[in-house]
Design a protein around this motif. Structure first.
Motif, mmCIF file in Angstrom:
data_model
loop_
_atom_site.group_PDB
_atom_site.id
_atom_site.type_symbol
_atom_site.label_atom_id
_atom_site.label_comp_id
_atom_site.label_asym_id
_atom_site.label_seq_id
_atom_site.Cartn_x
_atom_site.Cartn_y
_atom_site.Cartn_z
ATOM 1 N N VAL A 1 42.456 40.796 75.675
ATOM 2 C CA VAL A 1 42.468 41.017 74.219
ATOM 3 C C VAL A 1 42.255 42.485 73.860
ATOM 4 O O VAL A 1 42.129 42.828 72.679
ATOM 5 C CB VAL A 1 41.436 40.132 73.468
ATOM 6 C CG1 VAL A 1 41.785 38.661 73.581
ATOM 7 C CG2 VAL A 1 40.009 40.410 73.926
ATOM 8 N N GLY A 2 42.205 43.357 74.857
ATOM 9 C CA GLY A 2 42.160 44.801 74.601
ATOM 10 C C GLY A 2 40.763 45.395 74.575
ATOM 11 O O GLY A 2 40.590 46.557 74.205
ATOM 12 N N MET A 3 39.754 44.603 74.970
ATOM 13 C CA MET A 3 38.386 45.129 74.943
ATOM 14 C C MET A 3 38.006 45.648 76.329
ATOM 15 O O MET A 3 38.655 45.322 77.328
ATOM 16 C CB MET A 3 37.395 44.030 74.526
ATOM 17 C CG MET A 3 37.751 43.409 73.190
ATOM 18 S SD MET A 3 36.399 42.523 72.375
ATOM 19 C CE MET A 3 36.260 41.071 73.339
ATOM 20 N N ASN A 4 36.935 46.442 76.383
ATOM 21 C CA ASN A 4 36.418 46.896 77.676
ATOM 22 C C ASN A 4 35.473 45.845 78.245
ATOM 23 O O ASN A 4 34.661 45.263 77.512
ATOM 24 C CB ASN A 4 35.658 48.216 77.521
ATOM 25 C CG ASN A 4 36.608 49.387 77.294
ATOM 26 O OD1 ASN A 4 37.757 49.373 77.780
ATOM 27 N ND2 ASN A 4 36.167 50.385 76.546
ATOM 28 N N SER A 5 35.596 45.595 79.543
ATOM 29 C CA SER A 5 34.722 44.637 80.210
ATOM 30 C C SER A 5 33.872 45.380 81.232
ATOM 31 O O SER A 5 34.396 46.143 82.041
ATOM 32 C CB SER A 5 35.596 43.591 80.915
ATOM 33 O OG SER A 5 34.821 42.833 81.803
ATOM 34 N N TYR A 6 32.576 45.194 81.160
ATOM 35 C CA TYR A 6 31.666 45.820 82.124
ATOM 36 C C TYR A 6 30.928 44.717 82.866
ATOM 37 O O TYR A 6 30.223 43.929 82.238
ATOM 38 C CB TYR A 6 30.649 46.724 81.410
ATOM 39 C CG TYR A 6 31.281 47.714 80.452
ATOM 40 C CD1 TYR A 6 31.933 48.857 80.910
ATOM 41 C CD2 TYR A 6 31.225 47.499 79.079
ATOM 42 C CE1 TYR A 6 32.510 49.765 80.030
ATOM 43 C CE2 TYR A 6 31.800 48.394 78.178
ATOM 44 C CZ TYR A 6 32.437 49.530 78.667
ATOM 45 O OH TYR A 6 33.006 50.409 77.793
ATOM 46 N N GLU A 7 31.144 44.655 84.188
ATOM 47 C CA GLU A 7 30.470 43.613 84.964
ATOM 48 C C GLU A 7 29.336 44.221 85.775
ATOM 49 O O GLU A 7 29.520 45.238 86.438
ATOM 50 C CB GLU A 7 31.465 42.926 85.908
ATOM 51 C CG GLU A 7 32.226 41.828 85.212
ATOM 52 C CD GLU A 7 33.267 41.158 86.096
ATOM 53 O OE1 GLU A 7 33.089 41.120 87.325
ATOM 54 O OE2 GLU A 7 34.254 40.670 85.522
ATOM 55 N N HIS A 8 28.171 43.599 85.700
ATOM 56 C CA HIS A 8 27.016 44.052 86.486
ATOM 57 C C HIS A 8 26.583 42.913 87.385
ATOM 58 O O HIS A 8 26.055 41.911 86.897
ATOM 59 C CB HIS A 8 25.879 44.480 85.552
ATOM 60 C CG HIS A 8 26.243 45.653 84.699
ATOM 61 N ND1 HIS A 8 25.995 46.946 85.075
ATOM 62 C CD2 HIS A 8 26.883 45.726 83.503
ATOM 63 C CE1 HIS A 8 26.460 47.775 84.142
ATOM 64 N NE2 HIS A 8 26.998 47.058 83.176
ATOM 65 N N LYS A 9 26.832 43.072 88.684
ATOM 66 C CA LYS A 9 26.461 42.029 89.633
ATOM 67 C C LYS A 9 25.210 42.461 90.373
ATOM 68 O O LYS A 9 25.212 43.512 91.028
ATOM 69 C CB LYS A 9 27.602 41.773 90.616
ATOM 70 C CG LYS A 9 28.795 41.172 89.904
ATOM 71 C CD LYS A 9 29.884 40.757 90.857
ATOM 72 C CE LYS A 9 30.983 40.082 90.063
ATOM 73 N NZ LYS A 9 32.228 40.002 90.746
ATOM 74 N N LEU A 10 24.167 41.652 90.250
ATOM 75 C CA LEU A 10 22.888 41.999 90.878
ATOM 76 C C LEU A 10 22.551 40.993 91.972
ATOM 77 O O LEU A 10 22.942 39.822 91.896
ATOM 78 C CB LEU A 10 21.768 41.990 89.824
ATOM 79 C CG LEU A 10 21.977 42.856 88.571
ATOM 80 C CD1 LEU A 10 20.757 42.772 87.663
ATOM 81 C CD2 LEU A 10 22.230 44.311 88.938
ATOM 82 N N ASP A 11 21.779 41.467 92.964
ATOM 83 C CA ASP A 11 21.355 40.589 94.074
ATOM 84 C C ASP A 11 20.519 39.432 93.555
ATOM 85 O O ASP A 11 19.808 39.572 92.564
ATOM 86 C CB ASP A 11 20.497 41.379 95.083
ATOM 87 C CG ASP A 11 21.353 42.306 95.917
ATOM 88 O OD1 ASP A 11 22.593 42.107 95.917
ATOM 89 O OD2 ASP A 11 20.789 43.224 96.539
ATOM 90 N N VAL A 12 20.570 38.335 94.301
ATOM 91 C CA VAL A 12 19.843 37.126 93.902
ATOM 92 C C VAL A 12 18.330 37.378 93.806
ATOM 93 O O VAL A 12 17.636 36.755 93.007
ATOM 94 C CB VAL A 12 20.182 35.960 94.878
ATOM 95 C CG1 VAL A 12 19.621 36.221 96.266
ATOM 96 C CG2 VAL A 12 19.727 34.622 94.336
ATOM 97 N N ASP A 13 17.805 38.343 94.614
ATOM 98 C CA ASP A 13 16.356 38.591 94.590
ATOM 99 C C ASP A 13 15.973 39.805 93.742
ATOM 100 O O ASP A 13 14.906 40.393 93.906
ATOM 101 C CB ASP A 13 15.822 38.722 96.028
ATOM 102 C CG ASP A 13 16.599 39.766 96.813
ATOM 103 O OD1 ASP A 13 17.485 40.426 96.209
ATOM 104 O OD2 ASP A 13 16.335 39.936 98.018
#
Ligand code: NAD
Length: 296
Positions: free
Chosen positions: A61-73
C-alpha cells in the motif's frame, strides 16, 4: 433461506485500496510516508507468518515497513528500550508488538509502554479507555474489521440486538463497545453464560469469538440474522487439515441472512485494518484529514 456470503477477502482489498489512495496523497501533497514498525520476539512459526504478511502488505500500500526481530530470551529492559526508540522516531507512525510474547516478558507492561498515538493494535490502556468512553481512539483491528463489514452490509445498526460470544480484551470486549457505539442492544456471552442457545436465538447480529470449532450450530441462530465468525480453528477432517470458524457454516448458512466464511471473512480484514490504523495514526500525528470510512 440461503445466507448472503459477506466476502471479507474482497472487502479487505477495497479497504487496502482506500489506504493506498490516502498514502499516495500524503506522499504527493505532504511529502510524508507512513511507517509501521513490527516487533517480533522469538521464533513462533505462526507469528513469523503473520509478521511476514503484515510487512508485505504494508509495502504494497506504499508505506514503509520496519521489522525488528529479537531473540526469544531478550531482556524486558531491551524490549522497552526499543519501544522507546520507536516512540520517538518521527518516521514510525504505528508500532505493533506481535503477541503472544515469551513468558518472561510482561505483556501489559510492554503494550502500555507504546505511545498510545502509535498503538495501531489498540491494546494500550488509554485506547481501551477512550473507546469505552466513546472518544476518538485506536481501535483493535479484528473488531474494527468486523464492524466495517456489518456497517457495509446493513447501513445503520441502530436498535439491533447484538450478541458477542467471547469476552477477550482483543476481540469480544472491544467488539461489544463498538456495537454499543453504533446503538445496538448488546449482550456479551462467555464460558459461564447459561443457555447460550437461547441468548444467541434473540440476536439480529451474532459475533462469535471463542476459539472452539463449529460450536454454534445453525439451529441456535434466528432466521435472517447476520453472523460474523471471528474464530480461526485448525482441525482435521477426512484426513485433511482445514480451517473452520466458531460457527457451523453448513447449518448456519441455511438460516442466517448473511454470514462471513472461514477462511475469507474476518481474517483478511484484520491486516487491512492494521494498515488503516497506521495511515490514520500518521494523519493524526501530522494534523491532516483522516481517511474516510476507515475508522470507527
Ligand atoms: P480468547 O481465548 O482470549 O477468548 C475466548 C473467549 O471465549 C473467552 O472470553 C471465553 O469466555 C469464551 N468462551 C470459551 N468457551 C466458551 C463457551 N463454551 N461458550 C461461550 N463462550 C466461551 O480468544 P480470542 O483471542 O478472543 O480469540 C477467539 C477466536 O478468534 C480464536 O479462534 C482466535 O483464533 C480468533 N481470532 C481471529 C482473529 C482474526 O483475525 N480473524 C483475530 C483474533 C482472534
Amino acid at each position: 433461506m440461503t445466507a448472503d456470503i459477506i466476502d471479507g477477502k474482497a472487502f479487505a482489498a477495497t479497504v487496502r485500496g482506500k489506504v493506498a489512495e490516502r498514502v499516495a496523497r500524503l506522499k504527493e501533497e505532504n511529502g510524508i510516508v507512513p511507517g509501521l514498525a513490527v516487533v517480533l520476539v522469538g521464533e513462533d512459526p505462526a507469528s513469523q507468518v503473520y509478521v511476514r504478511s503484515k510487512g508485505k502488505m504494508t509495502v504494497e500500500v506504499g508505506m514503509n515497513s520496519y521489522e525488528h526481530k529479537l531473540d526469544v530470551d531478550t531482556a524486558e529492559a531491551d524490549l522497552l528500550a526499543l519501544i522507546d526508540k520507536l516512540n520517538n522516531d518521527p518516521s514510525v507512525h504505528g508500532i505493533l508488538v506481535q503477541l503472544p510474547l515469551p513468558g518472561h516478558l510482561n505483556e501489559d507492561l510492554v503494550i502500555n509502554s507504546i505511545d498510545p498515538a502509535k498503538d495501531v493494535d489498540g491494546f494500550h490502556i488509554s485506547n481501551v479507555g477512550l473507546l469505552g468512553t466513546g472518544q476518538k481512539s485506536m481501535v483493535p483491528c479484528t473488531p474494527l474489521g468486523s464492524l466495517m463489514m456489518l456497517r457495509d452490509y446493513h447501513g445503520s445498526l441502530s436498535g439491533m440486538n447484538a450478541v458477542v460470544i467471547g469476552r477477550s480484551n482483543i476481540v469480544g470486549k472491544p467488539m461489544a463497545q463498538l456495537l454499543l457505539g453504533d446503538s445496538c442492544t448488546v449482550t456479551i456471552a462467555h464460558s459461564r453464560t447459561k443457555d447460550l442457545a437461547e441468548v444467541v436465538g434473540r440476536a439480529d447480529i451474532v459475533v462469535a469469538a471463542v476459539g472452539r470449532p463449529e460450536m454454534v450450530p445453525g439451529e441456535w441462530i434466528k432466521e435472517g440474522a447476520t453472523v460474523i465468525d471471528v474464530g480461526i480453528n485448525r482441525i482435521e477432517r477426512d484426513g485433511k487439515k482445514v480451517l473452520v470458524g466458531d460457527v457451523d457454516f453448513a447449518s448456519a448458512s441455511k438460516v442466517a441472512g448473511a454470514i462471513t466464511p472461514v477462511p475469507g471473512g474476518v481474517g483478511p480484514m484484520t491486516i487491512a485494518c492494521l494498515l488503516a490504523n497506521t495511515v490514520t495514526a500518521c494523519c493524526r500525528a501530522n494534523g491532516l484529514a483522516e481517511p474516510e470510512g476507515l475508522t470507527a
